[in-house]
Design a protein around this motif. Structure first.
Motif, PDB file in Angstrom:
ATOM      1  N   GLY A  77     -53.641  34.909  41.250  1.00  0.00           N
ATOM      2  CA  GLY A  77     -53.980  35.995  40.767  1.00  0.00           C
ATOM      3  C   GLY A  77     -54.390  36.613  39.275  1.00  0.00           C
ATOM      4  O   GLY A  77     -54.241  38.153  38.811  1.00  0.00           O
ATOM      5  N   TYR A  78     -54.273  35.837  37.963  1.00  0.00           N
ATOM      6  CA  TYR A  78     -54.383  36.342  36.381  1.00  0.00           C
ATOM      7  C   TYR A  78     -55.634  35.904  36.685  1.00  0.00           C
ATOM      8  O   TYR A  78     -56.237  35.031  37.107  1.00  0.00           O
ATOM      9  N   LEU A  79     -56.422  36.861  36.053  1.00  0.00           N
ATOM     10  CA  LEU A  79     -57.909  36.843  35.604  1.00  0.00           C
ATOM     11  C   LEU A  79     -57.712  37.042  33.651  1.00  0.00           C
ATOM     12  O   LEU A  79     -57.182  37.938  33.854  1.00  0.00           O
ATOM     13  N   GLY A  80     -58.116  35.882  32.730  1.00  0.00           N
ATOM     14  CA  GLY A  80     -57.989  36.809  31.368  1.00  0.00           C
ATOM     15  C   GLY A  80     -58.286  35.838  30.182  1.00  0.00           C
ATOM     16  O   GLY A  80     -58.989  33.997  31.749  1.00  0.00           O
ATOM     17  N   THR A  81     -58.502  35.240  29.485  1.00  0.00           N
ATOM     18  CA  THR A  81     -58.538  34.124  29.076  1.00  0.00           C
ATOM     19  C   THR A  81     -57.318  34.616  27.324  1.00  0.00           C
ATOM     20  O   THR A  81     -56.329  35.154  27.086  1.00  0.00           O
ATOM     21  N   THR A  82     -57.053  33.063  27.012  1.00  0.00           N
ATOM     22  CA  THR A  82     -56.407  33.509  25.667  1.00  0.00           C
ATOM     23  C   THR A  82     -57.192  32.217  25.047  1.00  0.00           C
ATOM     24  O   THR A  82     -57.303  31.042  24.886  1.00  0.00           O
ATOM     25  N   THR A  98     -52.968  31.003  37.616  1.00  0.00           N
ATOM     26  CA  THR A  98     -51.208  30.426  38.078  1.00  0.00           C
ATOM     27  C   THR A  98     -50.862  31.040  36.693  1.00  0.00           C
ATOM     28  O   THR A  98     -48.992  31.832  37.259  1.00  0.00           O
ATOM     29  N   TYR A  99     -51.139  31.703  35.961  1.00  0.00           N
ATOM     30  CA  TYR A  99     -50.001  32.106  34.882  1.00  0.00           C
ATOM     31  C   TYR A  99     -50.727  32.802  33.815  1.00  0.00           C
ATOM     32  O   TYR A  99     -52.169  32.697  33.718  1.00  0.00           O
ATOM     33  N   MET A 100     -49.719  33.275  33.341  1.00  0.00           N
ATOM     34  CA  MET A 100     -50.708  33.469  31.857  1.00  0.00           C
ATOM     35  C   MET A 100     -50.715  33.007  30.889  1.00  0.00           C
ATOM     36  O   MET A 100     -49.037  32.735  30.273  1.00  0.00           O
ATOM     37  N   ALA A 101     -51.592  32.018  29.792  1.00  0.00           N
ATOM     38  CA  ALA A 101     -50.960  31.019  28.417  1.00  0.00           C
ATOM     39  C   ALA A 101     -51.059  32.265  27.564  1.00  0.00           C
ATOM     40  O   ALA A 101     -51.922  32.927  27.157  1.00  0.00           O
ATOM     41  N   ILE A 102     -49.648  31.883  26.583  1.00  0.00           N
ATOM     42  CA  ILE A 102     -49.835  32.861  25.640  1.00  0.00           C
ATOM     43  C   ILE A 102     -50.547  31.827  24.420  1.00  0.00           C
ATOM     44  O   ILE A 102     -51.057  32.008  23.678  1.00  0.00           O
ATOM     45  N   SER A 103     -49.801  30.757  24.636  1.00  0.00           N
ATOM     46  CA  SER A 103     -49.705  29.620  22.960  1.00  0.00           C
ATOM     47  C   SER A 103     -51.251  28.618  24.034  1.00  0.00           C
ATOM     48  O   SER A 103     -50.757  27.982  25.502  1.00  0.00           O
ATOM     49  N   ALA A 104     -52.161  28.429  24.277  1.00  0.00           N
ATOM     50  CA  ALA A 104     -52.848  26.980  25.350  1.00  0.00           C
ATOM     51  C   ALA A 104     -52.816  25.628  24.594  1.00  0.00           C
ATOM     52  O   ALA A 104     -53.046  25.001  25.395  1.00  0.00           O
ATOM     53  N   ASN A 105     -53.078  25.514  22.803  1.00  0.00           N
ATOM     54  CA  ASN A 105     -51.704  24.694  22.937  1.00  0.00           C
ATOM     55  C   ASN A 105     -50.447  24.627  22.378  1.00  0.00           C
ATOM     56  O   ASN A 105     -49.795  25.505  22.538  1.00  0.00           O
ATOM     57  N   ASN A 147     -53.954  30.636  16.229  1.00  0.00           N
ATOM     58  CA  ASN A 147     -53.358  32.533  15.694  1.00  0.00           C
ATOM     59  C   ASN A 147     -54.707  32.506  17.779  1.00  0.00           C
ATOM     60  O   ASN A 147     -55.482  31.690  17.606  1.00  0.00           O
ATOM     61  N   SER A 148     -53.866  33.009  18.221  1.00  0.00           N
ATOM     62  CA  SER A 148     -54.184  33.220  19.444  1.00  0.00           C
ATOM     63  C   SER A 148     -54.247  34.965  19.811  1.00  0.00           C
ATOM     64  O   SER A 148     -53.672  35.433  19.373  1.00  0.00           O
ATOM     65  N   LEU A 149     -55.676  35.278  20.451  1.00  0.00           N
ATOM     66  CA  LEU A 149     -56.051  36.391  21.585  1.00  0.00           C
ATOM     67  C   LEU A 149     -56.023  36.454  22.934  1.00  0.00           C
ATOM     68  O   LEU A 149     -56.146  35.224  23.070  1.00  0.00           O
ATOM     69  N   GLN A 150     -54.809  36.927  23.389  1.00  0.00           N
ATOM     70  CA  GLN A 150     -54.844  36.701  24.801  1.00  0.00           C
ATOM     71  C   GLN A 150     -55.393  38.205  26.051  1.00  0.00           C
ATOM     72  O   GLN A 150     -54.876  38.921  25.412  1.00  0.00           O
ATOM     73  N   HIS A 151     -56.488  38.039  26.822  1.00  0.00           N
ATOM     74  CA  HIS A 151     -56.601  39.123  27.734  1.00  0.00           C
ATOM     75  C   HIS A 151     -56.482  39.176  28.818  1.00  0.00           C
ATOM     76  O   HIS A 151     -56.597  37.508  29.184  1.00  0.00           O
ATOM     77  N   TRP A 152     -55.219  39.183  29.328  1.00  0.00           N
ATOM     78  CA  TRP A 152     -55.211  39.249  30.310  1.00  0.00           C
ATOM     79  C   TRP A 152     -54.801  40.018  31.948  1.00  0.00           C
ATOM     80  O   TRP A 152     -54.325  41.912  31.566  1.00  0.00           O
ATOM     81  N   TYR A 153     -54.879  40.421  32.998  1.00  0.00           N
ATOM     82  CA  TYR A 153     -55.247  41.137  34.053  1.00  0.00           C
ATOM     83  C   TYR A 153     -54.141  40.597  34.970  1.00  0.00           C
ATOM     84  O   TYR A 153     -55.155  39.597  35.836  1.00  0.00           O
ATOM     85  N   HIS A 154     -53.828  41.627  36.052  1.00  0.00           N
ATOM     86  CA  HIS A 154     -53.815  41.087  37.464  1.00  0.00           C
ATOM     87  C   HIS A 154     -54.497  41.617  38.435  1.00  0.00           C
ATOM     88  O   HIS A 154     -54.807  42.624  38.514  1.00  0.00           O
ATOM     89  N   ASP A 155     -55.407  40.833  39.253  1.00  0.00           N
ATOM     90  CA  ASP A 155     -56.010  41.283  40.147  1.00  0.00           C
ATOM     91  C   ASP A 155     -55.806  42.188  41.161  1.00  0.00           C
ATOM     92  O   ASP A 155     -56.758  43.148  41.503  1.00  0.00           O
ATOM     93  N   THR A 156     -54.541  42.060  42.170  1.00  0.00           N
ATOM     94  CA  THR A 156     -54.556  43.621  42.697  1.00  0.00           C
ATOM     95  C   THR A 156     -53.297  44.233  42.111  1.00  0.00           C
ATOM     96  O   THR A 156     -52.272  43.979  41.406  1.00  0.00           O
ATOM     97  N   ALA A 157     -53.612  45.684  42.510  1.00  0.00           N
ATOM     98  CA  ALA A 157     -53.162  46.964  41.947  1.00  0.00           C
ATOM     99  C   ALA A 157     -52.054  46.427  42.736  1.00  0.00           C
ATOM    100  O   ALA A 157     -51.178  46.058  43.929  1.00  0.00           O
ATOM    101  N   ALA A 158     -51.036  46.602  41.909  1.00  0.00           N
ATOM    102  CA  ALA A 158     -49.706  46.598  42.249  1.00  0.00           C
ATOM    103  C   ALA A 158     -47.851  47.593  40.902  1.00  0.00           C
ATOM    104  O   ALA A 158     -48.843  47.191  39.902  1.00  0.00           O
ATOM    105  N   SER A 159     -46.967  47.416  41.569  1.00  0.00           N
ATOM    106  CA  SER A 159     -46.082  48.152  40.639  1.00  0.00           C
ATOM    107  C   SER A 159     -45.714  47.028  40.295  1.00  0.00           C
ATOM    108  O   SER A 159     -44.396  45.864  40.957  1.00  0.00           O
ATOM    109  N   HIS A 160     -45.473  45.724  38.803  1.00  0.00           N
ATOM    110  CA  HIS A 160     -45.699  45.918  37.949  1.00  0.00           C
ATOM    111  C   HIS A 160     -44.122  45.673  37.495  1.00  0.00           C
ATOM    112  O   HIS A 160     -44.464  45.953  36.231  1.00  0.00           O
ATOM    113  N   VAL A 161     -42.712  45.074  37.972  1.00  0.00           N
ATOM    114  CA  VAL A 161     -41.753  45.587  36.937  1.00  0.00           C
ATOM    115  C   VAL A 161     -41.165  44.976  36.356  1.00  0.00           C
ATOM    116  O   VAL A 161     -39.690  44.658  35.731  1.00  0.00           O
ATOM    117  N   ALA A 162     -41.271  44.193  36.378  1.00  0.00           N
ATOM    118  CA  ALA A 162     -40.479  42.716  35.551  1.00  0.00           C
ATOM    119  C   ALA A 162     -42.024  41.830  34.923  1.00  0.00           C
ATOM    120  O   ALA A 162     -43.321  42.254  35.385  1.00  0.00           O
TER     121      ALA A 162
END
Length: 185
Positions: A77-82, A98-105, A147-162
């Motif tokens: 459910g992750y949408l975005g780019t690095t 399936t996850y949020m990439a912080i470093s794509a390399n 140098n990396s820029l990350q922009h992410w969101y999760h496609d389901t509204a939810a309370s993300h506590v962690a």
């Protein structure tokens, strides 16, 4: 940890700071499988900073996942780019679900090639869609600087506590992670 405030009429008082982030907690990684913060609450934006970050396994990707109550970490459910720019001015963009990439390399596992960066996470424990914007720097085993820029969101509204940070292989050999928060109102 307070500032001197004025009411505009010459009356001074002590209080919390303005719109800045306040320190919440820190974790120093030492050969840990993951680094996780499980204490996010509704009504706050969060910021995560990391420095001197190295993987135990050379050439590993740095990743993150959001967690709901439990925590139960989300692997879809992750949408975005690095987007990364290297020292040769090459620009590359990567998308994952399936996850949020912080470093794509891949990151190098030795100094002086450690990574650093930060994420702003907007009201993750609220009932809306969690949005994340971040920046990071690192070098790979060939000593190419990214140098990396990350922009992410999760496609389901939810309370993300962690949120947990980890590498694609091996442990987090070293790094200092700090968590900050800012009240929304």
């Amino acid at each position: 940890d307070q500032v001197l405030k004025t009411n505009g009429s010459g009356v001074l008082s002590w209080g919390t700071g303005g719109s800045g982030y306040e320190f919440v907690s820190a974790i120093t990684a030492s050969d840990d499988a993951t680094v996780a913060f499980t204490n996010m609450v509704s009504g706050y934006d969060y910021q995560y900073r990391w420095s001197n970050l190295t993987p135990a396994t050379n050439d590993a990707l740095f990743k993150a996942e959001l967690g709901t109550s439990g925590p139960s970490y989300l692997t879809s459910g992750y949408l975005g780019t690095t987007m990364e720019v290297n020292h040769g001015a090459s620009v590359t963009s990567y998308e994952y679900t399936t996850y949020m990439a912080i470093s794509a390399n891949s990151m190098d596992g030795t100094e002086p090639d450690s990574g650093a960066g930060h994420w702003d996470v907007f009201d993750p424990a609220g009932s809306g869609v969690t949005k994340i914007m971040g920046r990071s720097i690192n070098r790979n085993s060939g000593h190419t600087f990214y140098n990396s820029l990350q922009h992410w969101y999760h496609d389901t509204a939810a309370s993300h506590v962690a949120v947990k940070f980890y590498f694609s292989s091996g442990n987090v050999e070293a790094g200092v992670f700090a968590q900050y928060r800012r009240k929304l109102s």
